[in-house]
Design a protein around this motif. Structure first.
Motif, mmCIF file in Angstrom:
data_model
loop_
_atom_site.group_PDB
_atom_site.id
_atom_site.type_symbol
_atom_site.label_atom_id
_atom_site.label_comp_id
_atom_site.label_asym_id
_atom_site.label_seq_id
_atom_site.Cartn_x
_atom_site.Cartn_y
_atom_site.Cartn_z
ATOM 1 N N PRO A 255 -10.888 5.458 6.428
ATOM 2 C CA PRO A 255 -11.055 6.790 5.827
ATOM 3 C C PRO A 255 -11.813 6.696 4.501
ATOM 4 N N LYS A 256 -12.547 7.742 4.213
ATOM 5 C CA LYS A 256 -13.294 7.820 2.946
ATOM 6 C C LYS A 256 -12.345 8.223 1.820
ATOM 7 N N ASN A 257 -12.760 7.954 0.590
ATOM 8 C CA ASN A 257 -12.049 8.378 -0.613
ATOM 9 C C ASN A 257 -10.634 7.817 -0.727
ATOM 10 N N LYS A 258 -10.412 6.652 -0.151
ATOM 11 C CA LYS A 258 -9.118 5.975 -0.292
ATOM 12 C C LYS A 258 -9.370 4.588 -0.880
ATOM 13 N N LYS A 259 -8.447 4.125 -1.663
ATOM 14 C CA LYS A 259 -8.527 2.745 -2.140
ATOM 15 C C LYS A 259 -8.046 1.842 -1.002
ATOM 16 N N ILE A 260 -8.834 0.823 -0.721
ATOM 17 C CA ILE A 260 -8.519 -0.070 0.396
ATOM 18 C C ILE A 260 -7.776 -1.289 -0.137
ATOM 19 N N ILE A 261 -6.571 -1.465 0.373
ATOM 20 C CA ILE A 261 -5.777 -2.653 0.072
ATOM 21 C C ILE A 261 -5.776 -3.502 1.339
ATOM 22 N N TRP A 262 -6.343 -4.677 1.211
ATOM 23 C CA TRP A 262 -6.452 -5.590 2.350
ATOM 24 C C TRP A 262 -5.306 -6.586 2.296
ATOM 25 N N LEU A 263 -4.584 -6.657 3.378
ATOM 26 C CA LEU A 263 -3.498 -7.623 3.504
ATOM 27 C C LEU A 263 -3.780 -8.481 4.723
ATOM 28 N N HIS A 264 -3.822 -9.791 4.523
ATOM 29 C CA HIS A 264 -3.976 -10.700 5.661
ATOM 30 C C HIS A 264 -2.650 -11.410 5.893
ATOM 31 N N ALA A 265 -2.165 -11.308 7.116
ATOM 32 C CA ALA A 265 -0.946 -11.983 7.535
ATOM 33 C C ALA A 265 -1.251 -12.629 8.885
ATOM 34 N N GLN B 126 6.097 -6.551 5.377
ATOM 35 C CA GLN B 126 6.547 -5.168 5.502
ATOM 36 C C GLN B 126 7.115 -4.628 4.184
ATOM 37 N N ALA B 127 7.969 -5.358 3.512
ATOM 38 C CA ALA B 127 8.553 -4.885 2.248
ATOM 39 C C ALA B 127 7.469 -4.703 1.192
ATOM 40 N N PHE B 128 6.523 -5.608 1.162
ATOM 41 C CA PHE B 128 5.394 -5.524 0.232
ATOM 42 C C PHE B 128 4.587 -4.249 0.489
ATOM 43 N N LEU B 129 4.293 -3.973 1.748
ATOM 44 C CA LEU B 129 3.530 -2.772 2.101
ATOM 45 C C LEU B 129 4.320 -1.501 1.772
ATOM 46 N N GLU B 130 5.615 -1.524 2.027
ATOM 47 C CA GLU B 130 6.449 -0.354 1.713
ATOM 48 C C GLU B 130 6.413 -0.053 0.216
ATOM 49 N N LEU B 131 6.495 -1.090 -0.611
ATOM 50 C CA LEU B 131 6.450 -0.903 -2.060
ATOM 51 C C LEU B 131 5.111 -0.287 -2.485
ATOM 52 N N PHE B 132 4.010 -0.833 -1.982
ATOM 53 C CA PHE B 132 2.691 -0.286 -2.308
ATOM 54 C C PHE B 132 2.563 1.155 -1.822
ATOM 55 N N ASN B 133 3.063 1.406 -0.646
ATOM 56 C CA ASN B 133 2.962 2.749 -0.063
ATOM 57 C C ASN B 133 3.729 3.773 -0.899
ATOM 58 N N SER C 43 -0.319 6.648 -3.875
ATOM 59 C CA SER C 43 -0.479 7.650 -2.822
ATOM 60 C C SER C 43 -1.860 7.633 -2.176
ATOM 61 N N ASN C 44 -2.866 7.145 -2.875
ATOM 62 C CA ASN C 44 -4.236 7.225 -2.368
ATOM 63 C C ASN C 44 -4.728 5.874 -1.844
ATOM 64 N N VAL C 45 -3.887 5.205 -1.045
ATOM 65 C CA VAL C 45 -4.278 3.895 -0.525
ATOM 66 C C VAL C 45 -4.328 3.921 1.000
ATOM 67 N N HIS C 46 -5.129 3.021 1.505
ATOM 68 C CA HIS C 46 -5.174 2.784 2.942
ATOM 69 C C HIS C 46 -5.106 1.272 3.114
#
Length: 132
Positions: A46-56, A66-73, A77-80
């Motif tokens: 999606p456009k206009n979102k900050k992209i957080i890349w997680l490699h697992a 999962q816990a890490f992603l939940e905390l960031f989420n 609010s404006n992340v993908h």
């Protein structure tokens, strides 16, 4: 050394792709989305979102993330999330994560051209690599 590495990788790309093909006879998911491993046919974010890349890499790292992603989420609010993995089981685990704001993709093979296409396409703001 880098020239040697690139040369050896070019020699090994066909056996790597054949390995995916033959593993796909036993586990059909290996034949899906294989172009992503070459930095091609990448999903659109999606456009206009900050992209957080997680490699697992696979299931264990994905579960740990999962816990890490939940905390960031919850915090931003404006992340993908761009979630990469190397195995079909890791991808299946990532698909089950309870986030709407995620895109899944296989990590490209360690070839400068593949990685450059991947990074240019996604342009993540930050990257995290999980290791268990």
């Amino acid at each position: 050394m880098e020239i040697l590495y690139r040369f050896l990788f070019r020699i090994m790309i066909v056996p790597l792709l054949l390995r995916l093909y033959f593993k796909g006879k036993r586990v059909p998911q290996y034949r899906q989305n294989w172009q992503e491993r070459l930095g091609k046919k990448l999903p659109i974010l999606p456009k206009n979102k900050k992209i957080i890349w997680l490699h697992a890499v696979s299931v264990g790292e994905m579960n740990a993330a999962q816990a890490f992603l939940e905390l960031f989420n919850q915090t931003y609010s404006n992340v993908h999330f761009l979630i990469t993995m190397t195995t079909p089981t890791g991808r299946e685990t990532a698909q089950k994560l309870p986030f709407e704001n995620k895109t899944l993709c296989y990590l490209p093979y360690d070839c400068p051209e593949f990685v450059a296409r991947f990074l240019k396409h996604f342009s993540p703001q930050v990257a995290f690599f999980m290791e268990t």
